[in-house]
Design a protein around this motif. Structure first.
Motif, PDB file in Angstrom:
ATOM      1  N   TYR A 188       0.821  -1.214   0.000  1.00  0.00           N
ATOM      2  CA  TYR A 188       0.000   0.000   0.000  1.00  0.00           C
ATOM      3  C   TYR A 188       0.856   1.266   0.000  1.00  0.00           C
TER       4      TYR A 188
ATOM      5  N   PRO B 268       1.297   1.559  -5.145  1.00  0.00           N
ATOM      6  CA  PRO B 268      -0.116   1.946  -5.232  1.00  0.00           C
ATOM      7  C   PRO B 268      -0.836   1.331  -6.420  1.00  0.00           C
TER       8      PRO B 268
ATOM      9  N   ARG C 246      -7.857   0.759  -5.083  1.00  0.00           N
ATOM     10  CA  ARG C 246      -7.557   2.039  -5.727  1.00  0.00           C
ATOM     11  C   ARG C 246      -8.493   2.251  -6.912  1.00  0.00           C
TER      12      ARG C 246
END
Length: 426
Positions: A195, A199, A205
């Motif tokens: 995380y 990303p 996300r």
């Protein structure tokens, strides 16, 4: 000797206290590694036997006493090997550069730094995770290596079976003692590192149009190659290592997938030689090298941008070997029973069989009854309705279907079906 042993012991157990699995200790003698495998508690008693020049130990553990990638049991560390001497950089500059990267949040602070005599190894300790997390581990490992590439990070020293020098030993090339600087004892959570530093792999996300897929694709491709490598080892084991007639093909596939997973052709060849030695009748070493040479060439092409471009122009997914499961199954004559023991080298029928089992288990977990139980309960309900109708007929002989429906509370169609069943059994 006492001080040297203390250094070695502290270093070993700083990384492997309470470890599960086998740890490799190795010593390079005349250019060849002599290695043994110990459980951590046994290693404490044997470390003194290994002290001296060019002593190494594995950063992760193995589920059997063999240091090969498909045998990983616990992933316990990430690392980056900095060969700064090749770039004529100085130690202080390297450390200063890394401190800036840490301050800027580019990489986390390492737990320890190994000063190996001619280089530096940064090590990030992990809360232990099983081999299933290896694809994610590898993406993070590659990510850290790329971020440190400008200061000399060795991109080949990024496989999970890697060994590094042990504190208290000496570097045979210059006689310097290996020292370790301990920074902190916090073990990083692999998912949290994902995380924080990857990303693009975070499942929650929000996806954006045109979002780069490179990291995700690398993660998935690595998983495929690693799982196929494990399947190959499992297949040989299922055949009790009697693989005459398939040895060349098995070694070829093993070397190719090892190159893809290890990203180090020399290490992949050594692993392939060791894998061949397990066979009941191994191939001669020269034959292993000759029969599998094209595997390394294909791997090199796979990592060549121009070769990939040309392959895609010809309609292929890319350079290298893009083998289907059907072709692998045919080459190795893998039976249906063997496929049931494998993870990914399976055909459509085996995939469907697993999906059926999965869906059945999923239904049970959500409260849906197994078919046999459901049918039995339905038969019992029908028998109850039949008894109800028989009682109504006994008390109201000659009643119409509509009248019987009013008496029993059943639908007219249900009454009709039950009457028909009663007639067929008479």
């Amino acid at each position: 000797m006492g001080n040297v042993l203390e250094k070695a012991t502290r270093h070993f157990f700083f990384q492997h206290n309470d470890a599960d699995g086998w740890v490799t200790i190795a010593k390079r003698e005349n250019g060849v590694y002599r290695q043994r495998h110990y459980k951590p508690e046994e290693a404490a008693r044997r470390l003194s036997e290994w002290l001296g020049e060019d002593v190494y130990f594995s950063q992760n553990t193995f589920y059997i006493p063999q240091r090969r990638i498909e045998n990983i049991r616990q992933l316990r560390a990430l690392y980056s090997d900095i060969d700064f001497y090749l770039l004529n950089l100085n130690v202080e500059w390297i450390l200063g550069s890394v401190e800036l990267l840490i301050k800027d949040g580019v990489i986390p602070e390492p737990n320890l730094i190994i000063f190996s005599g001619r280089g530096i190894v940064f090590v990030w300790l992990l809360e232990p995770v099983p081999y299933q997390a290896l694809p994610l581990w590898q993406v993070l490992e590659n990510n850290f290596s790329e971020k440190l590439a400008k200061i000399g990070a060795d991109k080949k020293a990024t496989d999970a079976a890697r060994i590094f020098r042990l504190a208290g030993s000496t570097n045979g090339k210059n006689g310097e003692m290996v020292e370790v600087e301990y920074r902190h004892e916090h073990r990083y959570d692999l998912r949290q590192l994902q995380y924080d530093y990857l990303p693009e792999l975070n499942p929650d996300r929000q996806k954006k149009k045109g979002r780069p897929k490179k990291v995700v694709q690398l993660h998935n491709v690595y998983r495929l190659h690693f799982t196929r490598l494990r399947d190959l080892a499992k297949l040989v084991q299922l055949r009790n290592y009697e693989v005459d007639g398939f040895r060349e093909t098995i070694c070829f596939l093993y070397r190719y997938w090892s190159c893809c997973v290890l990203n180090d052709p020399e290490e992949a060849l050594e692993h392939t030689k060791a894998f061949n030695e397990q066979f009941t009748r191994p191939l001669p070493e020269k034959e292993v090298v000759r029969a599998t040479k094209s595997a390394e060439k294909a791997w090199a092409a796979r990592n060549n941008a121009e070769a990939n471009r040309l392959a895609i122009e010809k309609g292929y997914p890319g350079a290298g070997y893009n083998l289907t499961n059907a072709k692998i199954i045919k080459w190795l004559d893998i039976t249906r029973e063997e496929q049931q023991q494998l993870e990914t080298i399976i055909d459509g029928r085996e995939k469907q069989r697993r999906n059926t089992i999965y869906q059945r288990q999923k239904r049970r977990e959500t409260g849906v009854k197994p078919r046999e139980v459901y049918l039995a309960q339905e038969r019992e309900k029908t028998d109850d309705k039949l008894h109800l109708l028989q009682d109504a007929l006994a008390q109201n002989p000659g009643s119409s279907v509509r009248k019987l429906a009013e008496i029993t509370g059943l639908s007219k169609s249900a009454i009709a079906r039950l009457l028909k069943r009663m007639k067929s059994t008479c």
